[in-house]
Design a protein around this motif. Structure first.
Motif, PDB file in Angstrom:
ATOM      1  N   GLY A 140       0.354  -5.706  48.076  1.00 10.25           N
ATOM      2  CA  GLY A 140       1.460  -4.485  47.622  1.00 10.25           C
ATOM      3  C   GLY A 140       1.855  -4.512  46.342  1.00 10.25           C
ATOM      4  O   GLY A 140       3.147  -4.077  46.031  1.00 10.25           O
TER       5      GLY A 140
ATOM      6  N   ASP B 156       8.551   1.313  56.253  1.00 12.29           N
ATOM      7  CA  ASP B 156       7.654   1.105  55.090  1.00 12.29           C
ATOM      8  C   ASP B 156       8.076   1.470  53.971  1.00 12.29           C
ATOM      9  O   ASP B 156       8.904   2.514  53.947  1.00 12.29           O
TER      10      ASP B 156
ATOM     11  N   THR C 190       4.962  -2.244  47.201  1.00 15.90           N
ATOM     12  CA  THR C 190       4.825  -1.823  48.801  1.00 15.90           C
ATOM     13  C   THR C 190       5.035  -2.699  49.558  1.00 15.90           C
ATOM     14  O   THR C 190       4.821  -3.981  49.323  1.00 15.90           O
ATOM     15  N   GLY C 191       5.887  -2.481  50.720  1.00 10.62           N
ATOM     16  CA  GLY C 191       6.088  -3.410  51.835  1.00 10.62           C
ATOM     17  C   GLY C 191       6.067  -2.870  53.277  1.00 10.62           C
ATOM     18  O   GLY C 191       6.132  -1.585  53.259  1.00 10.62           O
ATOM     19  N   ASP C 192       5.935  -3.656  54.104  1.00 10.74           N
ATOM     20  CA  ASP C 192       6.173  -3.133  55.401  1.00 10.74           C
ATOM     21  C   ASP C 192       7.588  -3.040  56.218  1.00 10.74           C
ATOM     22  O   ASP C 192       8.466  -3.217  55.502  1.00 10.74           O
TER      23      ASP C 192
ATOM     24  N   ASN D  37       8.232  -7.364  54.037  1.00  9.34           N
ATOM     25  CA  ASN D  37       7.287  -8.176  53.581  1.00  9.34           C
ATOM     26  C   ASN D  37       6.381  -7.419  52.577  1.00  9.34           C
ATOM     27  O   ASN D  37       6.193  -6.334  52.792  1.00  9.34           O
ATOM     28  N   LEU D  38       5.843  -7.937  51.487  1.00  9.55           N
ATOM     29  CA  LEU D  38       4.875  -7.313  50.592  1.00  9.55           C
ATOM     30  C   LEU D  38       3.645  -6.933  51.324  1.00  9.55           C
ATOM     31  O   LEU D  38       2.971  -7.706  52.116  1.00  9.55           O
TER      32      LEU D  38
END
Length: 305
Positions: A242, A271, A287-289, A293-294
């Motif tokens: 990410g 996200d 970016t992450g979920d 998390n990354l």
């Protein structure tokens, strides 16, 4: 009635009100010397210096030959002397004219200079030197044709335009070139073909010769794997889950404002994408979920000054 007098004493560096009602400066110790211009410039920094102003604008306009005009609509390529042509630049218009009686003859190339070394009619009314180079990029740049006898469309003048080049020079050494119809296309301007032609920015020079004109906007879309989907003027590299580094092909004149967002319906609303860092040469997007998390995600971004 008795007249009362009071004495108020301020702390160090303040003022003292005397019994006479007059202000007296308190003893503040040594006076700091006045800063010299070089010191002020260092305190201001590069972004706070005076903006670069337009020094000169050169507009080259090429009218098509009569043969080329005949292949399009079979009519005259030239204008009549009473028609007018304007350059739209930096939020205003400038008239492209040497004076009464001039017209755009078929097959001719005319150069109109505004600002330094001007050669146009009414130079004071057509002076671009009060406009900034930043304004050149902030407003559309175009050529506008105002034909003779505009009240009677059936008898309006027409003009077959072949090519336009506009060179804008700043008073600090930068230069940018705009072009229109840079190819085989010819445009009949008038009641049938319209009255305006917008120009595209080309390359130019900054303070150092040979450098491209610095961008004002770079944008694009990037896949979760770090591949550029669309856009131009940048490359992408990944450095972990990410984490995407966007490197601009040409540095901005100063740190741009950068915005990023997730795109594609395959991702959850939670996200995310945000800008971790940015300067004139690059930006880092992470970016992450949905759990914070990354994680790699498709995203799009825009960087602008």
């Amino acid at each position: 009635m008795a007249l009362l007098a009071f004495t108020f004493i301020a702390g160090p560096g303040g003022r003292r009100r005397s019994s006479t009602g007059l202000d007296e400066l308190a003893d503040t110790g040594p006076v700091e010397p006045v800063k010299q211009p070089a010191e002020i410039e260092r305190l201001w920094g590069e972004d706070d210096r005076m903006p670069e102003m337009i020094r000169r604008v050169t507009t080259r306009i090429q009218t098509a030959t009569q043969e080329a005009a005949n292949t399009i609509v079979g009519r005259f390529a030239r204008t009549v002397a009473t028609s007018r042509v304007f350059l739209g630049l930096a939020g205003r218009e400038f008239r492209c004219s040497y004076g009464p009686g001039y017209y755009f003859e078929a097959g001719s190339t005319l150069s109109f200079v505004f600002g330094a070394d001007t050669n146009v009619m009414a130079p004071a009314a057509n002076d671009p030197s009060h406009r900034t180079m930043a304004a050149v990029h902030s407003y559309p740049l175009y050529i506008r044709f105002v034909p003779w006898s505009i009240a009677d469309e059936a008898h309006e003048d027409e003009w077959c335009l072949e090519r336009v080049e506009v060179i804008v020079e700043g008073d600090q050494g930068s230069k940018v070139v705009f072009t229109g119809l840079d190819g085989p296309e010819r445009l009949f301007m008038g009641p049938d073909g319209g009255y305006m032609l917008y120009l595209q920015p080309g390359t130019g020079t900054g303070a150092g010769a040979g450098h491209e004109t610095r961008p004002t906007t770079v944008s694009g879309s990037v896949s979760e794997s770090g591949q550029r989907i669309d856009g131009s003027g940048f490359t992408v590299a990944t450095s972990g889950p990410g984490t995407f580094t966007i490197t601009f092909d040409t540095p901005f004149p100063k740190r741009p404002a950068v915005v990023a967002s997730i795109f594609k319906r395959t991702w959850w609303m939670q996200d995310n994408a945000h800008v971790a860092e940015a300067d004139a040469t690059h930006a880092v997007i992470i970016t992450g979920d949905a759990q914070g998390n990354l994680a790699p995600r498709d995203f799009q971004f825009i960087a602008t000054t």
